[in-house]
Scaffold this motif. Structure first.
Motif, PDB file in Angstrom:
ATOM      1  N   GLU A  45       0.822  -1.204   0.000  1.00 24.28           N
ATOM      2  CA  GLU A  45       0.000   0.000   0.000  1.00 24.28           C
ATOM      3  C   GLU A  45       0.866   1.269   0.000  1.00 24.28           C
ATOM      4  OE1 GLU A  45      -2.777   0.016   3.223  1.00 24.28           O
ATOM      5  OE2 GLU A  45      -3.455  -2.043   2.841  1.00 24.28           O
ATOM      6  N   LEU A  46       2.017   1.169   0.658  1.00 22.61           N
ATOM      7  CA  LEU A  46       2.904   2.326   0.769  1.00 22.61           C
ATOM      8  C   LEU A  46       3.810   2.517  -0.439  1.00 22.61           C
ATOM      9  CD1 LEU A  46       4.011   1.905   4.492  1.00 22.61           C
ATOM     10  CD2 LEU A  46       2.736   3.849   3.575  1.00 22.61           C
ATOM     11  N   MET A  47       3.881   1.519  -1.306  1.00 19.93           N
ATOM     12  CA  MET A  47       4.850   1.563  -2.398  1.00 19.93           C
ATOM     13  C   MET A  47       4.719   2.801  -3.291  1.00 19.93           C
ATOM     14  SD  MET A  47       7.547  -0.115  -3.134  1.00 19.93           S
ATOM     15  CE  MET A  47       7.308  -1.724  -2.373  1.00 19.93           C
ATOM     16  N   PRO A  48       3.495   3.275  -3.621  1.00 20.37           N
ATOM     17  CA  PRO A  48       3.418   4.512  -4.408  1.00 20.37           C
ATOM     18  C   PRO A  48       4.080   5.701  -3.718  1.00 20.37           C
ATOM     19  CG  PRO A  48       1.327   3.353  -4.484  1.00 20.37           C
ATOM     20  CD  PRO A  48       2.151   2.656  -3.449  1.00 20.37           C
ATOM     21  N   LEU A  49       3.981   5.771  -2.386  1.00 22.88           N
ATOM     22  CA  LEU A  49       4.656   6.841  -1.653  1.00 22.88           C
ATOM     23  C   LEU A  49       6.169   6.643  -1.661  1.00 22.88           C
ATOM     24  CD1 LEU A  49       2.415   7.508   1.483  1.00 22.88           C
ATOM     25  CD2 LEU A  49       2.973   9.136  -0.329  1.00 22.88           C
ATOM     26  N   HIS A  50       6.608   5.390  -1.452  1.00 23.74           N
ATOM     27  CA  HIS A  50       8.051   5.115  -1.509  1.00 23.74           C
ATOM     28  C   HIS A  50       8.627   5.612  -2.834  1.00 23.74           C
ATOM     29  CE1 HIS A  50       7.626   2.847   2.084  1.00 23.74           C
ATOM     30  NE2 HIS A  50       7.429   1.649   1.565  1.00 23.74           N
ATOM     31  N   GLN A 101       2.497  13.484  -9.929  1.00 21.20           N
ATOM     32  CA  GLN A 101       2.746  12.151  -9.389  1.00 21.20           C
ATOM     33  C   GLN A 101       2.821  12.161  -7.866  1.00 21.20           C
ATOM     34  OE1 GLN A 101       5.976  11.685 -12.609  1.00 21.20           O
ATOM     35  NE2 GLN A 101       5.754   9.629 -11.783  1.00 21.20           N
ATOM     36  N   VAL A 102       3.529  13.133  -7.320  1.00 22.48           N
ATOM     37  CA  VAL A 102       3.617  13.200  -5.859  1.00 22.48           C
ATOM     38  C   VAL A 102       2.268  13.570  -5.267  1.00 22.48           C
ATOM     39  CG1 VAL A 102       4.749  14.304  -3.897  1.00 22.48           C
ATOM     40  CG2 VAL A 102       6.073  13.782  -5.958  1.00 22.48           C
ATOM     41  N   ASP A 103       1.579  14.500  -5.898  1.00 28.81           N
ATOM     42  CA  ASP A 103       0.251  14.899  -5.424  1.00 28.81           C
ATOM     43  C   ASP A 103      -0.708  13.709  -5.414  1.00 28.81           C
ATOM     44  OD1 ASP A 103      -1.611  17.423  -4.926  1.00 28.81           O
ATOM     45  OD2 ASP A 103      -2.675  16.100  -6.329  1.00 28.81           O
ATOM     46  N   THR A 104      -0.687  12.928  -6.461  1.00 35.67           N
ATOM     47  CA  THR A 104      -1.569  11.753  -6.545  1.00 35.67           C
ATOM     48  C   THR A 104      -1.250  10.748  -5.443  1.00 35.67           C
ATOM     49  OG1 THR A 104      -1.872  12.009  -8.931  1.00 35.67           O
ATOM     50  CG2 THR A 104      -2.274   9.813  -8.002  1.00 35.67           C
ATOM     51  N   ALA A 105       0.040  10.502  -5.215  1.00 35.89           N
ATOM     52  CA  ALA A 105       0.437   9.559  -4.154  1.00 35.89           C
ATOM     53  C   ALA A 105      -0.037  10.053  -2.799  1.00 35.89           C
ATOM     54  CB  ALA A 105       1.947   9.371  -4.163  1.00 35.89           C
ATOM     55  N   LEU A 106       0.079  11.353  -2.553  1.00 39.47           N
ATOM     56  CA  LEU A 106      -0.368  11.912  -1.277  1.00 39.47           C
ATOM     57  C   LEU A 106      -1.880  11.813  -1.140  1.00 39.47           C
ATOM     58  CD1 LEU A 106       1.844  15.152  -1.127  1.00 39.47           C
ATOM     59  CD2 LEU A 106       2.177  13.039   0.163  1.00 39.47           C
ATOM     60  N   ARG A 107      -2.608  12.122  -2.214  1.00 40.19           N
ATOM     61  CA  ARG A 107      -4.075  12.069  -2.159  1.00 40.19           C
ATOM     62  C   ARG A 107      -4.566  10.630  -1.973  1.00 40.19           C
ATOM     63  NH1 ARG A 107      -6.361  16.849  -3.008  1.00 40.19           N
ATOM     64  NH2 ARG A 107      -5.027  18.475  -3.928  1.00 40.19           N
ATOM     65  N   ASN A 108      -3.945   9.714  -2.671  1.00 37.51           N
ATOM     66  CA  ASN A 108      -4.370   8.305  -2.541  1.00 37.51           C
ATOM     67  C   ASN A 108      -4.082   7.753  -1.146  1.00 37.51           C
ATOM     68  OD1 ASN A 108      -5.281   8.286  -5.169  1.00 37.51           O
ATOM     69  ND2 ASN A 108      -3.479   7.279  -6.011  1.00 37.51           N
ATOM     70  N   ALA A 109      -3.114   8.350  -0.474  1.00 41.96           N
ATOM     71  CA  ALA A 109      -2.801   7.941   0.906  1.00 41.96           C
ATOM     72  C   ALA A 109      -3.637   8.706   1.920  1.00 41.96           C
ATOM     73  CB  ALA A 109      -1.321   8.144   1.176  1.00 41.96           C
ATOM     74  N   GLY A 110      -4.522   9.586   1.447  1.00 42.46           N
ATOM     75  CA  GLY A 110      -5.383  10.355   2.343  1.00 42.46           C
ATOM     76  C   GLY A 110      -4.681  11.476   3.064  1.00 42.46           C
ATOM     77  N   LEU A 111      -3.586  11.980   2.479  1.00 44.33           N
ATOM     78  CA  LEU A 111      -2.791  13.002   3.153  1.00 44.33           C
ATOM     79  C   LEU A 111      -3.135  14.417   2.710  1.00 44.33           C
ATOM     80  CD1 LEU A 111       0.628  11.118   2.992  1.00 44.33           C
ATOM     81  CD2 LEU A 111      -0.929  11.288   4.945  1.00 44.33           C
ATOM     82  N   LEU A 112      -3.920  14.554   1.647  1.00 42.32           N
ATOM     83  CA  LEU A 112      -4.343  15.869   1.175  1.00 42.32           C
ATOM     84  C   LEU A 112      -5.860  15.904   1.052  1.00 42.32           C
ATOM     85  CD1 LEU A 112      -1.752  16.629  -1.666  1.00 42.32           C
ATOM     86  CD2 LEU A 112      -1.756  17.502   0.667  1.00 42.32           C
TER      87      LEU A 112
END
Length: 291
Positions: free
Chosen positions: A235-240, A280-291
């Motif tokens: 689940e974390l791999m997109p953020l990594h 790409q970074v924005d999408t990873a953050l949004r998908n992780a519920g951080l934005l």
């Protein structure tokens, strides 16, 4: 105890690149609330290469003071000059850090014997627990397992942050070093596998943005709950991946600024995240519920 999710903490900077002390203290408090197991101050992610010695030691002092003994603080004190590394390591000891993290001397291109003598000398001169830090992709020098195992026998050298992502190497270090020698990952994407082999934690970039999730993942991996740890890591791999689209700490500082946790300051030669990577970074953050 130095184990689990050890955040490689960014050093917040104002738009004029002066250090932002209020944001630094707020970040420390947030990590304490979120369950981070330890803080690494002024490592690679903390822009150690562009802080003056005075700033470097001031950040260590501020983090130690803010943590107040609640979790371990590991101070990045490596340098390519033995005199500077000694000054930083002694300063961290005086500040009350629990241990120091010393990167292999960069640019000099020392031999394996040079690496051994460098780290042995500092360990013998400064009475504070010390972790080796091997990251050849950044330093241009690779500390080989046989050198690490020699240094593992030196008093005060208690472990290594191994950032190659090489699991064969990690297995060798874990199996052939003493039981109390700490092997910690410095590569978020492969950290779970290193911990499942017997490693004790991860000095993490990703933990800057998802501290509680990284702490849980490390707890699962150290407990050898492989299925759950690997599932969470997936689940974390997109953020990594997002955190390394450009050289660290460019993406993670941009991400934290988007999250409203720090200003956007970063020091040259590092530059703000290139616009082509924003989505790409924005999408990873949004998908992780951080934005």
């Amino acid at each position: 105890m130095i184990q689990g999710s050890m955040v490689a903490l960014v050093t917040p900077m104002a738009p004029d690149n002066s250090l932002d002390w209020a944001s630094l203290r707020n970040l420390v408090d947030w990590h304490l609330e979120q369950g981070t197991h330890g803080i690494v101050a002024v490592g690679t992610t903390g822009e150690s290469a562009t802080l003056s010695v005075e700033e470097h030691l001031a950040v260590i002092n501020a983090v130690v003071e803010q943590v107040g003994g609640r979790i371990p603080v590991v101070a990045g004190t490596g340098a390519n000059s033995v005199a500077e590394a000694m000054e930083l390591t002694e300063g961290a000891r005086q500040a009350g850090a629990d241990a120091c993290l010393l990167v292999t001397p960069y640019y000099n291109r020392p031999t394996q014997e040079g690496l051994y003598q460098f780290h042995k000398y500092i360990a013998e001169q400064v009475p504070i627990p010390q972790l080796l830090y091997n990251v050849p992709a950044r330093t241009g020098v690779d500390m080989l397992p046989e050198t690490v195992l020699r240094l593992a026998e030196v008093d005060n050298i208690i472990g290594i942050k191994e950032a190659t992502g090489d699991m064969v190497r990690a297995k060798t270090l874990i199996e052939q070093s003493a039981e109390d020698f700490i092997v910690i990952s410095g590569d978020d994407a492969t950290a779970v596998e290193l911990m499942l082999l017997g490693g004790q934690g991860d000095i993490s970039v990703t933990a800057n943005v998802v501290p509680s999730t990284m702490a849980r993942m490390c707890e699962l991996a150290i407990a050898k709950n492989a299925e759950a740890a690997r599932a969470l890591n997936e689940e974390l791999m997109p953020l990594h991946r997002a955190m390394f689209l450009e050289a660290n700490p460019i993406p993670v500082k941009w991400a934290l600024a988007q999250m409203g946790l720090i200003p956007a300051g970063i020091r040259l030669p590092m530059t703000p995240l290139a616009e082509q990577y924003h989505a790409q970074v924005d999408t990873a953050l949004r998908n992780a519920g951080l934005l």
